[in-house]
Design a protein around this motif. Sequence first.
Motif, PDB file in Angstrom:
ATOM      1  N   UNK A 168      17.309  49.075  51.682  1.00  0.00           N
ATOM      2  CA  UNK A 168      17.444  49.197  50.232  1.00  0.00           C
ATOM      3  C   UNK A 168      16.077  49.312  49.553  1.00  0.00           C
ATOM      4  N   UNK A 169      15.018  48.797  50.192  1.00  0.00           N
ATOM      5  CA  UNK A 169      13.692  48.880  49.595  1.00  0.00           C
ATOM      6  C   UNK A 169      13.163  50.309  49.611  1.00  0.00           C
ATOM      7  N   UNK A 170      13.708  51.104  50.516  1.00  0.00           N
ATOM      8  CA  UNK A 170      13.206  52.476  50.658  1.00  0.00           C
ATOM      9  C   UNK A 170      14.132  53.497  50.005  1.00  0.00           C
ATOM     10  N   UNK A 171      15.214  53.054  49.432  1.00  0.00           N
ATOM     11  CA  UNK A 171      16.234  53.979  48.916  1.00  0.00           C
ATOM     12  C   UNK A 171      15.662  54.880  47.822  1.00  0.00           C
ATOM     13  N   UNK A 172      14.992  54.271  46.829  1.00  0.00           N
ATOM     14  CA  UNK A 172      14.496  55.072  45.708  1.00  0.00           C
ATOM     15  C   UNK A 172      13.391  56.028  46.138  1.00  0.00           C
ATOM     16  N   UNK A 173      12.360  55.567  46.854  1.00  0.00           N
ATOM     17  CA  UNK A 173      11.356  56.533  47.306  1.00  0.00           C
ATOM     18  C   UNK A 173      11.945  57.644  48.153  1.00  0.00           C
ATOM     19  N   UNK A 174      12.909  57.310  49.002  1.00  0.00           N
ATOM     20  CA  UNK A 174      13.534  58.324  49.860  1.00  0.00           C
ATOM     21  C   UNK A 174      14.284  59.336  49.002  1.00  0.00           C
ATOM     22  N   UNK A 175      14.968  58.876  48.000  1.00  0.00           N
ATOM     23  CA  UNK A 175      15.730  59.770  47.126  1.00  0.00           C
ATOM     24  C   UNK A 175      14.777  60.707  46.381  1.00  0.00           C
ATOM     25  N   UNK A 176      13.672  60.155  45.925  1.00  0.00           N
ATOM     26  CA  UNK A 176      12.684  60.980  45.208  1.00  0.00           C
ATOM     27  C   UNK A 176      12.116  62.053  46.123  1.00  0.00           C
ATOM     28  N   UNK A 177      11.874  61.684  47.379  1.00  0.00           N
ATOM     29  CA  UNK A 177      11.323  62.659  48.330  1.00  0.00           C
ATOM     30  C   UNK A 177      12.330  63.761  48.611  1.00  0.00           C
ATOM     31  N   UNK A 178      13.577  63.397  48.710  1.00  0.00           N
ATOM     32  CA  UNK A 178      14.623  64.408  48.940  1.00  0.00           C
ATOM     33  C   UNK A 178      14.685  65.368  47.768  1.00  0.00           C
ATOM     34  N   UNK A 179      14.628  64.796  46.569  1.00  0.00           N
ATOM     35  CA  UNK A 179      14.673  65.655  45.370  1.00  0.00           C
ATOM     36  C   UNK A 179      13.460  66.569  45.321  1.00  0.00           C
ATOM     37  N   UNK A 180      12.317  66.038  45.682  1.00  0.00           N
ATOM     38  CA  UNK A 180      11.078  66.846  45.669  1.00  0.00           C
ATOM     39  C   UNK A 180      11.181  67.988  46.675  1.00  0.00           C
ATOM     40  N   UNK A 181      11.683  67.665  47.865  1.00  0.00           N
ATOM     41  CA  UNK A 181      11.829  68.684  48.908  1.00  0.00           C
ATOM     42  C   UNK A 181      12.804  69.771  48.456  1.00  0.00           C
ATOM     43  N   UNK A 182      13.886  69.326  47.820  1.00  0.00           N
ATOM     44  CA  UNK A 182      14.871  70.300  47.331  1.00  0.00           C
ATOM     45  C   UNK A 182      14.234  71.183  46.262  1.00  0.00           C
ATOM     46  N   UNK A 183      13.470  70.559  45.390  1.00  0.00           N
ATOM     47  CA  UNK A 183      12.810  71.315  44.337  1.00  0.00           C
ATOM     48  C   UNK A 183      11.835  72.348  44.894  1.00  0.00           C
ATOM     49  N   UNK A 184      11.052  71.913  45.834  1.00  0.00           N
ATOM     50  CA  UNK A 184      10.070  72.824  46.446  1.00  0.00           C
ATOM     51  C   UNK A 184      10.781  73.974  47.171  1.00  0.00           C
ATOM     52  N   UNK A 185      11.876  73.648  47.792  1.00  0.00           N
ATOM     53  CA  UNK A 185      12.647  74.667  48.505  1.00  0.00           C
ATOM     54  C   UNK A 185      13.186  75.725  47.551  1.00  0.00           C
ATOM     55  N   UNK A 186      13.717  75.246  46.436  1.00  0.00           N
ATOM     56  CA  UNK A 186      14.263  76.181  45.441  1.00  0.00           C
ATOM     57  C   UNK A 186      13.149  77.050  44.854  1.00  0.00           C
ATOM     58  N   UNK A 187      12.007  76.413  44.579  1.00  0.00           N
ATOM     59  CA  UNK A 187      10.874  77.166  44.031  1.00  0.00           C
ATOM     60  C   UNK A 187      10.389  78.214  45.030  1.00  0.00           C
ATOM     61  N   UNK A 188      10.418  77.862  46.300  1.00  0.00           N
ATOM     62  CA  UNK A 188      10.013  78.817  47.328  1.00  0.00           C
ATOM     63  C   UNK A 188      10.943  80.023  47.364  1.00  0.00           C
ATOM     64  N   UNK A 189      12.231  79.762  47.247  1.00  0.00           N
ATOM     65  CA  UNK A 189      13.220  80.848  47.224  1.00  0.00           C
ATOM     66  C   UNK A 189      13.037  81.703  45.975  1.00  0.00           C
ATOM     67  N   UNK A 190      12.712  81.034  44.849  1.00  0.00           N
ATOM     68  CA  UNK A 190      12.578  81.742  43.569  1.00  0.00           C
ATOM     69  C   UNK A 190      11.418  82.729  43.572  1.00  0.00           C
ATOM     70  N   UNK A 191      10.435  82.534  44.416  1.00  0.00           N
ATOM     71  CA  UNK A 191       9.247  83.402  44.451  1.00  0.00           C
ATOM     72  C   UNK A 191       9.621  84.850  44.706  1.00  0.00           C
TER      73      UNK A 191
END
Lengths: 168, 127
Positions: free
Chosen positions: B50-73
Amino acid sequence: MQSHSDDILLKAYEDYADAIFRYCFVRIRHRELARDLMQDTFIKTWDYLRNGNQVNNVRAFLYKVANNLIIDYSRKKKEASLDALMDQGFDASGTEEEVMATTIDAQYVIKMLTRLDEKYRDVIYYRYVDDLPIQEIAEIIGESDNVVSVRLHRGIQQLKKLFPNEQS
Amino acid sequence: MNNPEHNLTKLRDISLNREEKAYSRNILLEHIAHETPHTTGFFVFLSSLRFYAIPAALMVLLAMGLGIMGIAENAVPGDTTYSIKIDVTEPLRDAVTLSEEKQLSWDVEKAERRQAEIDSLALDDGI
């Protein structure tokens, strides 16, 4: 890992298991059932502590729980009332060793107690068998110290009348 | 002499024998063990996550964001991710391009991107 309530309960078991068993046995006069009621008394007390409740006097609390369990048991006994159990004498389902382990004297004293009015019987038992102080008896039965003192006096008087030929 | 108080003390001999007391103690310990929440092994591991839940969620969101931005290029007008390219990725790059020289170079690149998009659409339309 033991919690604080575990420690309280396990210490109480070491200190009061015999007393609670004896109390149950004298009331229902069935050794195995008395053991079960004693176990249930401690289990219910642990459940109560585990739920975050405070108990100032564990011994008094145990007697109250045991008394309630005995009352519940008595109500469930549809075929035999407590009086009928008294008339039948000791539980025949106990082993011969278990019955004989209760001395003739103890059997007679239990008979004496069961002849008393109910309101005197418990206070007499707590005071003269388990040597509880009057204040603690008052807490167990939910009455004042004065009421306990009066009942003790009247209970002894009634015993002397019921058993005038009783020798010390 | 009539002394019921003394006779009552005879009941103090009634007690559990050693086996009975040990047996009942075990029943009690089993109840405590059964009712106590698990505090070891797998459950401790799960609880510590549970201590890692929030940082892990943020990292997942960041990875998803970067992935979408990469596709958008590679998006062209009309594509779903084209608005991300125009409204998010390129303005973000504008913001982080600090020197005048690099800004000029980025402006040229943007113009080339627009031309490439037009060329891509023209190919698709058979022009």
